[in-house]
Each structure stands twice: as structure tokens, then as C-alpha cells.
Motif scaffolding. Structure first.
Motif, PDB file in Angstrom:
ATOM      1  N   PHE A  86      43.059  24.972  43.395  1.00  0.00           N
ATOM      2  CA  PHE A  86      43.550  26.246  42.861  1.00  0.00           C
ATOM      3  C   PHE A  86      42.389  26.923  42.137  1.00  0.00           C
ATOM      4  O   PHE A  86      41.734  26.316  41.295  1.00  0.00           O
ATOM      5  CB  PHE A  86      44.713  26.011  41.900  1.00  0.00           C
ATOM      6  N   TYR A  87      42.140  28.198  42.464  1.00  0.00           N
ATOM      7  CA  TYR A  87      40.907  28.859  42.053  1.00  0.00           C
ATOM      8  C   TYR A  87      41.132  30.063  41.138  1.00  0.00           C
ATOM      9  O   TYR A  87      42.148  30.757  41.217  1.00  0.00           O
ATOM     10  CB  TYR A  87      40.148  29.367  43.284  1.00  0.00           C
ATOM     11  N   ARG A  88      40.126  30.288  40.317  1.00  0.00           N
ATOM     12  CA  ARG A  88      39.950  31.566  39.620  1.00  0.00           C
ATOM     13  C   ARG A  88      39.028  32.421  40.470  1.00  0.00           C
ATOM     14  O   ARG A  88      37.963  31.974  40.881  1.00  0.00           O
ATOM     15  CB  ARG A  88      39.317  31.337  38.252  1.00  0.00           C
ATOM     16  N   ILE A  89      39.401  33.676  40.718  1.00  0.00           N
ATOM     17  CA  ILE A  89      38.614  34.588  41.554  1.00  0.00           C
ATOM     18  C   ILE A  89      38.096  35.740  40.687  1.00  0.00           C
ATOM     19  O   ILE A  89      38.875  36.403  39.999  1.00  0.00           O
ATOM     20  CB  ILE A  89      39.452  35.160  42.710  1.00  0.00           C
ATOM     21  N   THR A  90      36.778  35.978  40.720  1.00  0.00           N
ATOM     22  CA  THR A  90      36.191  37.095  39.993  1.00  0.00           C
ATOM     23  C   THR A  90      35.261  37.880  40.908  1.00  0.00           C
ATOM     24  O   THR A  90      34.852  37.394  41.958  1.00  0.00           O
ATOM     25  CB  THR A  90      35.403  36.613  38.753  1.00  0.00           C
ATOM     26  N   LYS A  91      34.929  39.076  40.498  1.00  0.00           N
ATOM     27  CA  LYS A  91      34.062  39.948  41.297  1.00  0.00           C
ATOM     28  C   LYS A  91      32.615  39.502  41.167  1.00  0.00           C
ATOM     29  O   LYS A  91      32.105  39.319  40.065  1.00  0.00           O
ATOM     30  CB  LYS A  91      34.201  41.400  40.836  1.00  0.00           C
ATOM     31  N   LYS A  92      31.954  39.319  42.291  1.00  0.00           N
ATOM     32  CA  LYS A  92      30.558  38.880  42.304  1.00  0.00           C
ATOM     33  C   LYS A  92      29.666  39.964  41.698  1.00  0.00           C
ATOM     34  O   LYS A  92      29.798  41.157  42.013  1.00  0.00           O
ATOM     35  CB  LYS A  92      30.115  38.571  43.723  1.00  0.00           C
ATOM     36  N   GLY A  93      28.764  39.544  40.817  1.00  0.00           N
ATOM     37  CA  GLY A  93      27.822  40.475  40.214  1.00  0.00           C
ATOM     38  C   GLY A  93      28.346  41.234  39.021  1.00  0.00           C
ATOM     39  O   GLY A  93      27.596  41.947  38.349  1.00  0.00           O
ATOM     40  N   ARG A  94      29.619  41.073  38.704  1.00  0.00           N
ATOM     41  CA  ARG A  94      30.205  41.776  37.561  1.00  0.00           C
ATOM     42  C   ARG A  94      30.314  40.813  36.378  1.00  0.00           C
ATOM     43  O   ARG A  94      30.663  39.647  36.545  1.00  0.00           O
ATOM     44  CB  ARG A  94      31.604  42.294  37.899  1.00  0.00           C
ATOM     45  N   GLU A  95      29.987  41.296  35.198  1.00  0.00           N
ATOM     46  CA  GLU A  95      30.156  40.476  34.003  1.00  0.00           C
ATOM     47  C   GLU A  95      31.639  40.152  33.825  1.00  0.00           C
ATOM     48  O   GLU A  95      32.491  41.042  33.866  1.00  0.00           O
ATOM     49  CB  GLU A  95      29.627  41.202  32.766  1.00  0.00           C
ATOM     50  N   ILE A  96      31.946  38.884  33.636  1.00  0.00           N
ATOM     51  CA  ILE A  96      33.343  38.463  33.503  1.00  0.00           C
ATOM     52  C   ILE A  96      33.863  38.915  32.140  1.00  0.00           C
ATOM     53  O   ILE A  96      33.260  38.610  31.108  1.00  0.00           O
ATOM     54  CB  ILE A  96      33.471  36.937  33.644  1.00  0.00           C
ATOM     55  N   PRO A  97      34.968  39.668  32.097  1.00  0.00           N
ATOM     56  CA  PRO A  97      35.507  40.127  30.815  1.00  0.00           C
ATOM     57  C   PRO A  97      35.780  38.965  29.864  1.00  0.00           C
ATOM     58  O   PRO A  97      36.187  37.880  30.295  1.00  0.00           O
ATOM     59  CB  PRO A  97      36.813  40.836  31.221  1.00  0.00           C
ATOM     60  N   ARG A  98      35.570  39.188  28.577  1.00  0.00           N
ATOM     61  CA  ARG A  98      35.721  38.122  27.588  1.00  0.00           C
ATOM     62  C   ARG A  98      37.109  37.504  27.613  1.00  0.00           C
ATOM     63  O   ARG A  98      37.278  36.290  27.369  1.00  0.00           O
ATOM     64  CB  ARG A  98      35.450  38.686  26.182  1.00  0.00           C
ATOM     65  N   LEU A  99      38.138  38.291  27.909  1.00  0.00           N
ATOM     66  CA  LEU A  99      39.511  37.798  27.847  1.00  0.00           C
ATOM     67  C   LEU A  99      39.862  36.835  28.977  1.00  0.00           C
ATOM     68  O   LEU A  99      40.884  36.147  28.914  1.00  0.00           O
ATOM     69  CB  LEU A  99      40.486  38.980  27.869  1.00  0.00           C
ATOM     70  N   VAL A 100      39.024  36.778  30.004  1.00  0.00           N
ATOM     71  CA  VAL A 100      39.336  35.909  31.142  1.00  0.00           C
ATOM     72  C   VAL A 100      39.351  34.442  30.735  1.00  0.00           C
ATOM     73  O   VAL A 100      40.247  33.681  31.117  1.00  0.00           O
ATOM     74  CB  VAL A 100      38.346  36.146  32.303  1.00  0.00           C
ATOM     75  N   ASP A 101      38.371  34.015  29.941  1.00  0.00           N
ATOM     76  CA  ASP A 101      38.286  32.596  29.579  1.00  0.00           C
ATOM     77  C   ASP A 101      39.511  32.107  28.814  1.00  0.00           C
ATOM     78  O   ASP A 101      40.068  31.053  29.158  1.00  0.00           O
ATOM     79  CB  ASP A 101      37.012  32.329  28.792  1.00  0.00           C
TER      80      ASP A 101
END
Length: 307
Positions: free
Chosen positions: A273-288
Motif C-alpha cells: 500500500f503506497y503513498r503517491i506524491t508528485k515527482k519534483g514537487r516539494e511534499i507539503p508539510r501536512l503530508v507526513d
């Protein structure tokens, strides 16, 4: 022309104080630095803005015309900064998440409650869509983060495995002839022990993984209904229309609907089961903190732990 807000602020300060010494002190720069900025500003406007004498500094007619315009420009710039700051502050308090409907129904209410304890005042905007749409929404920036099992590899997204699920067999109560599991865990069933009932197939590409195991027991090519939605498979199994196969992240909804659930073994099947984020974009602080809440709830529900 490359006039800076710093130059305009220095110009207005000098125009008000009419003294290089006092203006430089107020601006916390040297007189030479202030003089250089004003000469550069005059060169860009191609006109004199100040008349300079040994005792005083006064505005020229051109300088007098620039004063109200510079004031208006700086005021509008400050208003824009405030407005953009409010937009940015609001964005930092909103997290947009995409998940499959079955995950939303099974886990997301509890995940959002736990997340609210970690990040009070943050709004979670939930998009419950199919796997392909999750990837597209992440890649386009429409959502901050997506969650799904076995996503396709795309050039515009990054994926991070959060935990492993197990494949479960579900059916109407009493159908699977199960024995209670030791220690209060889920009962188990072997692939070879599956009852001769219709198999409720999924239209998702992940059905191919299930068919690999059905092939080994000679049941991969049976005539069977196929459903696009996992909640539909669960509901049809609960209604006695056959047996279905779902990842363990669907366990909470299976339990709420009262279906019989067994862990498939010999072999057991693990699903990432995966977390998916946009490549090259800074991950928003709230994601963690949202991911931490997700994993905590999944483990508490028996979804992300060894059975």
C-alpha cells in the motif's frame, strides 16, 4: 527598466527628509550606497529626480511627479503581499487527499480524526476516486497526496510503500466452513479449499494477480461476474452471490457488513500500500502527519500488521 521596491522606498524616504545623512541613517545604509541607488534610479528614468546642493536636497518637477506614483505602487505591492500571504497561510491549513472509495469507507474517518488531534484546525479535502484517477490527480497537482495499493508506475509521480496488506477471501457467513483462529486472529483458508461458488471478480487490473493463484487450482477461467467497485464485491459477497477477494485494507468495511473473512494461505499474498506524491514537487508539510495517522489507524484496525 529594472526599478526595485527598495529603490522606491529609498527615494520616498529621501524626498521626505531632504537629507542624504538622515535618510541613510533611517534606511540603515551608507550615504554612498543611498547616493548610488538614486543615481541608478535617475539613470533608469533618464531624468533628474533631486537637485543637490551642499546644504540641501530638493525634488525636481520630475521627482515631484514620481512621489505619488511611487507611493501608490508600493501600497499596491504591500496589499498584494498581504493577499498572497493570506492565500499561502490558508493553503498551509488545507490538505487535499485522494483515495479509493473502499479505503475511504474503511479507514478515512478514523484517519481524519487522528490527524485532527495532531493538526487541529487543518481542513482535509477528500477525493474518493479510482486508482487511475488518483495517479492523474496527483500528477496534475489537483491533490497533495494519494493513497492506493499497487499503483501503476508513472513518470510524473513518486510512490512510497507504507505497509503491506494481505489478500482476504470473503463470503456470506457460514459459507467458508472456517475454524476459529488461535489467539483471536483471522481464520485461514487455503486456495485449494475455496468452495465451489461463483467467484466475484474485479474489473481492476489487480485481478490479474488473483488469477495467477486461481490458475494453480484450475479456476482462473470460470465464467464470473466482474465489478468495478470493491464495495460492490463486498456487498454481493454479503448477499450470498459468491466469494470475493479483497486486500486487508478493506477489512473494516467487511466487518461492518458482516461478511465472513478468511486469510488466504498456501500461499499467502502480500499487497503493498503506497503513498503517491508528485515527482519534483516539494511534499507539503501536512503530508507526513497525515501519513503517520494513516499508518497508525491501519495497524489498529488490523490492516497493516501480521495476521
Amino acid at each position: 527598466m529594472n526599478v526595485s521596491t527598495r529603490q522606491l522606498k529609498a527615494f520616498l524616504c529621501l524626498a521626505r527628509l531632504q537629507s542624504f545623512t538622515r535618510a541613510a541613517e533611517q534606511l540603515h545604509i551608507t550615504q554612498a550606497g543611498l547616493s548610488f541607488m538614486m543615481r541608478d534610479l535617475e539613470a533608469q528614468f533618464d531624468c533628474r529626480l533631486f537637485d543637490r546642493t551642499t546644504r540641501a536636497v530638493s525634488l525636481t518637477p520630475a521627482g515631484q511627479q514620481l512621489v505619488p506614483r511611487a507611493e501608490r505602487m508600493l501600497a499596491e505591492f504591500d496589499e498584494a503581499c498581504v493577499a498572497l500571504g493570506k492565500i499561502s497561510a490558508h493553503a498551509k491549513r488545507v490538505l487535499t487527499v485522494a483515495v479509493a472509495p473502499v479505503v475511504a469507507v474503511s479507514l478515512l474517518a478514523d484517519v481524519c480524526k487522528r490527524f485532527a488531534e495532531l493538526e487541529p484546525g487543518v481542513t482535509v479535502r477528500l477525493r474518493d476516486v479510482n486508482k487511475e484517477r488518483i495517479l492523474a490527480m496527483v500528477e496534475s497537482g489537483e491533490v497533495d497526496v494519494g493513497f492506493c495499493a499497487q499503483p501503476s508506475t508513472t513518470s510524473g509521480t513518486d510512490r512510497l510503500s507504507l505497509f503491506k496488506c494481505r489478500l482476504l477471501c470473503i463470503a456470506r457467513p457460514g459459507t467458508l466452513d472456517l475454524k476459529p483462529a488461535r489467539g483471536g486472529g483471522l481464520p485461514v483458508i487455503r486456495w485449494a479449499q475455496l468452495p465451489k461458488l461463483p467467484i466475484l471478480a474485479s474489473a481492476d487490473p489487480s485481478q490479474g494477480l488473483i488469477d495467477e493463484y486461481l490458475e494453480k487450482i484450475g479456476r482462473a477461467h470460470e465464467e464470473r461476474p466482474a465489478y468495478a467497485s470493491m464495495p460492490t464485491i463486498i456487498a454481493m459477497a454479503a448477499g450470498g452471490f459468491g466469494i470475493g477477494f479483497v486486500p486487508s485494507f478493506a477489512l473494516p468495511i467487511c466487518q461492518r457488513l458482516g461478511v465472513e473473512v478468511a486469510l488466504l494461505q498456501r500461499p499467502s499474498v502480500e499487497i503493498d500500500f503506497y503513498r503517491i506524491t508528485k515527482k519534483g514537487r516539494e511534499i507539503p508539510r501536512l503530508v507526513d502527519p497525515f501519513v503517520a495517522s494513516f499508518v497508525e489507524v491501519a495497524r489498529a484496525a488490523g490492516v497493516a500488521q501480521s495476521f
